[in-house]
Design a protein around this motif. Structure first.
Motif, mmCIF file in Angstrom:
data_model
loop_
_atom_site.group_PDB
_atom_site.id
_atom_site.type_symbol
_atom_site.label_atom_id
_atom_site.label_comp_id
_atom_site.label_asym_id
_atom_site.label_seq_id
_atom_site.Cartn_x
_atom_site.Cartn_y
_atom_site.Cartn_z
ATOM 1 N N GLY A 280 0.802 -1.215 0.000
ATOM 2 C CA GLY A 280 0.000 0.000 0.000
ATOM 3 C C GLY A 280 0.838 1.269 0.000
ATOM 4 N N GLU A 281 2.079 1.177 0.488
ATOM 5 C CA GLU A 281 2.947 2.354 0.568
ATOM 6 C C GLU A 281 3.544 2.748 -0.780
ATOM 7 N N VAL A 282 3.512 1.842 -1.760
ATOM 8 C CA VAL A 282 4.157 2.156 -3.039
ATOM 9 C C VAL A 282 3.172 2.230 -4.204
ATOM 10 N N LEU A 283 1.898 1.937 -3.976
ATOM 11 C CA LEU A 283 0.920 1.979 -5.057
ATOM 12 C C LEU A 283 0.336 3.377 -5.202
ATOM 13 N N ALA A 284 0.377 3.917 -6.416
ATOM 14 C CA ALA A 284 -0.274 5.183 -6.712
ATOM 15 C C ALA A 284 -1.786 4.973 -6.746
ATOM 16 N N GLU A 285 -2.541 6.055 -6.740
ATOM 17 C CA GLU A 285 -3.994 5.934 -6.827
ATOM 18 C C GLU A 285 -4.372 5.246 -8.136
ATOM 19 N N GLY A 286 -5.179 4.191 -8.040
ATOM 20 C CA GLY A 286 -5.512 3.392 -9.207
ATOM 21 C C GLY A 286 -4.454 2.374 -9.566
ATOM 22 N N ARG A 306 -6.471 -16.528 6.624
ATOM 23 C CA ARG A 306 -5.099 -16.094 6.931
ATOM 24 C C ARG A 306 -4.631 -15.021 5.949
ATOM 25 N N VAL A 307 -4.832 -15.244 4.660
ATOM 26 C CA VAL A 307 -4.328 -14.304 3.656
ATOM 27 C C VAL A 307 -5.072 -12.976 3.740
ATOM 28 N N ARG A 308 -6.370 -13.006 4.000
ATOM 29 C CA ARG A 308 -7.128 -11.759 4.106
ATOM 30 C C ARG A 308 -6.543 -10.851 5.196
ATOM 31 N N GLY A 309 -6.015 -11.456 6.248
ATOM 32 C CA GLY A 309 -5.429 -10.665 7.330
ATOM 33 C C GLY A 309 -4.177 -9.912 6.924
ATOM 34 N N TRP A 310 -3.576 -10.256 5.780
ATOM 35 C CA TRP A 310 -2.374 -9.558 5.324
ATOM 36 C C TRP A 310 -2.689 -8.267 4.569
ATOM 37 N N ILE A 311 -3.887 -8.135 4.033
ATOM 38 C CA ILE A 311 -4.199 -7.049 3.102
ATOM 39 C C ILE A 311 -4.253 -5.717 3.844
ATOM 40 N N PRO A 312 -3.484 -4.721 3.405
ATOM 41 C CA PRO A 312 -3.507 -3.413 4.076
ATOM 42 C C PRO A 312 -4.874 -2.742 3.942
ATOM 43 N N GLU A 313 -5.216 -1.951 4.920
ATOM 44 C CA GLU A 313 -6.482 -1.218 4.884
ATOM 45 C C GLU A 313 -6.490 -0.264 3.691
ATOM 46 N N GLY A 314 -7.612 -0.223 2.996
ATOM 47 C CA GLY A 314 -7.754 0.686 1.859
ATOM 48 C C GLY A 314 -7.402 0.073 0.527
ATOM 49 N N VAL A 370 -1.834 -16.578 -6.838
ATOM 50 C CA VAL A 370 -1.552 -15.267 -7.406
ATOM 51 C C VAL A 370 -2.399 -14.240 -6.669
ATOM 52 N N LEU A 371 -1.775 -13.131 -6.301
ATOM 53 C CA LEU A 371 -2.469 -12.069 -5.592
ATOM 54 C C LEU A 371 -2.568 -10.836 -6.482
ATOM 55 N N TRP A 372 -3.745 -10.230 -6.511
ATOM 56 C CA TRP A 372 -3.995 -8.982 -7.231
ATOM 57 C C TRP A 372 -4.459 -7.953 -6.213
ATOM 58 N N LEU A 373 -3.761 -6.828 -6.143
ATOM 59 C CA LEU A 373 -4.094 -5.765 -5.196
ATOM 60 C C LEU A 373 -4.234 -4.453 -5.956
ATOM 61 N N GLN A 380 -14.006 3.608 -8.917
ATOM 62 C CA GLN A 380 -13.718 2.191 -9.069
ATOM 63 C C GLN A 380 -14.398 1.394 -7.955
ATOM 64 N N GLY A 381 -14.734 0.134 -8.261
ATOM 65 C CA GLY A 381 -15.390 -0.713 -7.286
ATOM 66 C C GLY A 381 -14.432 -1.158 -6.195
ATOM 67 N N ARG A 382 -14.968 -1.835 -5.191
ATOM 68 C CA ARG A 382 -14.162 -2.414 -4.129
ATOM 69 C C ARG A 382 -14.226 -3.929 -4.234
ATOM 70 N N LEU A 383 -13.063 -4.558 -4.217
ATOM 71 C CA LEU A 383 -12.977 -6.001 -4.372
ATOM 72 C C LEU A 383 -12.384 -6.640 -3.125
ATOM 73 N N ASP A 384 -13.021 -7.674 -2.656
ATOM 74 C CA ASP A 384 -12.532 -8.459 -1.526
ATOM 75 C C ASP A 384 -12.878 -9.909 -1.866
ATOM 76 N N ARG A 385 -12.049 -10.510 -2.706
ATOM 77 C CA ARG A 385 -12.402 -11.791 -3.312
ATOM 78 C C ARG A 385 -11.258 -12.793 -3.134
ATOM 79 N N PHE A 386 -11.582 -13.955 -2.580
ATOM 80 C CA PHE A 386 -10.609 -15.014 -2.346
ATOM 81 C C PHE A 386 -11.233 -16.320 -2.830
#
Length: 539
Positions: A280-286, A306-314, A370-373, A380-386
């Motif tokens: 999250g610290e290196v991704l530009a908006e979009g 377990r993996v969901r717990g790794w995803i940064p807020e936002g 494979v992870l897509w963030l 844009q929509g919000r995705l929370d899909r595993f």
């Protein structure tokens, strides 16, 4: 070197034609004998012999006389090969023959479909286990392996300003990024990996549109761990095939004891979780990130928890788990990967250490995927899909993944599906199954022939809805017609059917008509025609 390889027509297609289908397929399985036979046959033809000799030298790792190399590579010659670090005077079969050279690297042709046609390059990496003796060197630089190919195929390509290849290795991801990114930063913790990546960029400078005198205008190579080399910077696209392999750690272990191409040097799956948590610290908006990873699955816990717990807020997240294996199979895979089975005593100790390491953390299985963030931009929509998808997907899956994300964004912008016109995707077919003698089908399925190749189980009402999606009527009009025909004119029926239709759009079975207008000239049936076959079944 590049001029000599081009003159030899050292390309993917030419090598495949030289070897023939069987030998070429065997080489893909790291079996060299059929290719050796094929190149010996080619050696009887003076026209084909130069290409056959290069294949024997760089792909099959068979020594060649310096004079022969001088003849087939007249610009670089054997002296140039040694100066570049591509060849060595030490030969496995003739170690004292000063006139014989052995390949010091694997150098192979590689191609992909670019926007302006096929892109042909050459990629250098360290010799693999089937090309050399003994255990791999600890700073081994991997070539184009299955994992790197998976990431190449999964990456959703789009024009971007700045892209990051984290853990570049031989540079294969960076070569692809140069196709659609104005500027690329490639990082690695290994000096040897960065040297290979630099060599591969310069060798292919013309094809990649890189100025060999100023490569930094298009690509920067930086040394460092994880996100340290790019702290404070933002990127539109991040790709990473990190050293995600879970290996036992010991108190006395040194960095030089690790296989840098795969071992992250942290216990369990901490390297992957740390990297995901910092993206999250290196991704530009979009901006988006796509990466490979392993994750431990504790006994009694679902992998996605377990993996969901790794995803940064936002950040949005869409994670595909492609495989799960037990601790024993995982150990066997990675011990064989580094040829550690060639030392039986060390193999036994290492295998036992793997089992003890996993048992110490209560790990029952290991997942790979494979992870897509994404850091979503406005609109844009919000995705929370595993999801776990073990079946074969169409490759490359990247364009289909990008289309799926675009559909999710479209759905977010069109919360009321009732006013939208929909079409059945071109690759979708319908299947109906019934027991022998039955009057009506008991199972109705929609199947995708492309992309994620999903299957959807339909009710008769939803099958009727999908059959009527030809772009003529809105979803609301189709639902109203179905309600009237099936005597189901109640609000719950309408809401439920539109929700199911929304899921079909999300999964790619249906899509927006995109202003293409009426489809009556393509499909003359009415809503009544589409649902009449289902009416009696529903009743």
């Amino acid at each position: 070197m590049a001029r000599d390889l081009a003159a030899l027509d050292y390309t993917v297609d030419a090598v495949a034609e030289l070897l023939g289908p069987e030998a070429h397929a065997a080489l893909g399985r790291d079996q060299v004998v059929p290719a050796l036979v094929a190149t010996r046959v080619a050696g009887e033809d003076p026209v084909r012999e130069p290409l056959g000799a290069v294949v024997r030298f760089f792909l099959l790792a068979r020594p060649l006389a310096a004079a022969a190399l001088d003849a087939i590579l007249p610009s670089v010659r054997s002296e140039g090969l040694m100066a570049l670090g591509l060849a060595s005077s030490e030969s496995r079969t003739a170690p004292h023959d000063a006139g014989t050279l052995a390949a010091a690297v694997d150098l192979r042709p590689y191609s992909w479909d670019a926007r302006d046609g096929e892109r042909e390059v050459w990629v250098a990496s360290d010799l693999a286990a089937h090309q050399r003796q003994g255990v791999l060197r600890r700073d081994h630089v991997l070539g184009i392996g299955q994992a790197s190919a998976t990431l190449v195929q999964a990456t959703a390509r789009r024009p971007v300003d700045r892209a990051l290849d984290l853990g570049t290795g031989c540079g294969i991801q960076a070569l692809h990024l140069l196709e659609h990114a104005r500027h690329v930063v490639a990082t690695d913790i290994s000096d040897r990996a960065l040297a290979f990546a630099r060599f591969n960029v310069l060798l292919n400078a013309e094809a990649l549109r890189v100025d060999p005198d100023r490569p930094e205008d298009r690509i920067e190579l930086r040394k460092g761990s994880l996100l340290d080399p790019v702290a404070g910077e933002r990127f539109d696209l991040v790709v990473s095939n990190p050293p995600f392999v879970i290996t036992p750690r010991t108190p006395s272990e040194r960095a030089e004891d690790q296989f840098t191409y795969r071992d992250g040097g942290l216990p369990g799956d901490q390297l992957v979780s740390t990297l995901v948590g910092g993206l999250g610290e290196v991704l530009a908006e979009g901006g988006t990130a796509q990466m490979l990873g392993n994750w431990e699955i504790p006994a009694g816990q679902a992998w996605h928890e377990r993996v969901r717990g790794w995803i940064p807020e936002g950040l949005d997240a869409w994670v595909l788990e492609r495989e799960e294996v037990g601790p024993g199979q995982y150990a066997e895979t990675w011990l064989a990967d580094a040829s550690q089975q060639r030392d039986p005593a060390a193999y036994e100790d290492a295998y036992a250490a793997y089992l003890a390491d996993f048992a110490g953390r209560g790990t029952s299985a290991v997942g790979f995927g494979v992870l897509w963030l994404r850091r979503p931009a406005e609109g844009q929509g919000r995705l929370d899909r595993f999801e776990h998808l073990a079946h074969p997907l169409e490759q490359p899956i990247g364009p289909h993944w990008a289309a799926a994300v675009a559909r999710a964004d479209w759905l977010a912008q069109h919360p009321d599906l009732a006013s939208e016109r929909l079409l059945v995707a071109e690759d979708v077919t319908e299947e109906r199954h019934q027991r022998p003698g039955a009057e009506h089908p008991g199972v109705i399925l929609l199947r995708q022939g492309a992309g994620f190749r999903r299957t959807a189980l339909l009710s008769t009402e939803l099958a009727g809805f999908a059959s009527a999606c030809d772009g003529d009527l809105t979803a609301g009009q189709i639902v109203s017609a179905l309600a009237a025909l099936l005597d189901r004119d109640d609000p719950a029926f309408r809401v439920g059917l539109l929700a199911e239709a929304r899921s079909l759009v999300e999964e790619g079975f249906l899509g927006p008509a995109d202003g293409r207008g009426s489809a009556a000239d393509r499909k003359s049936g009415s809503v009544r025609d589409a649902v009449s076959v289902n009416r009696e079944e529903t009743a």
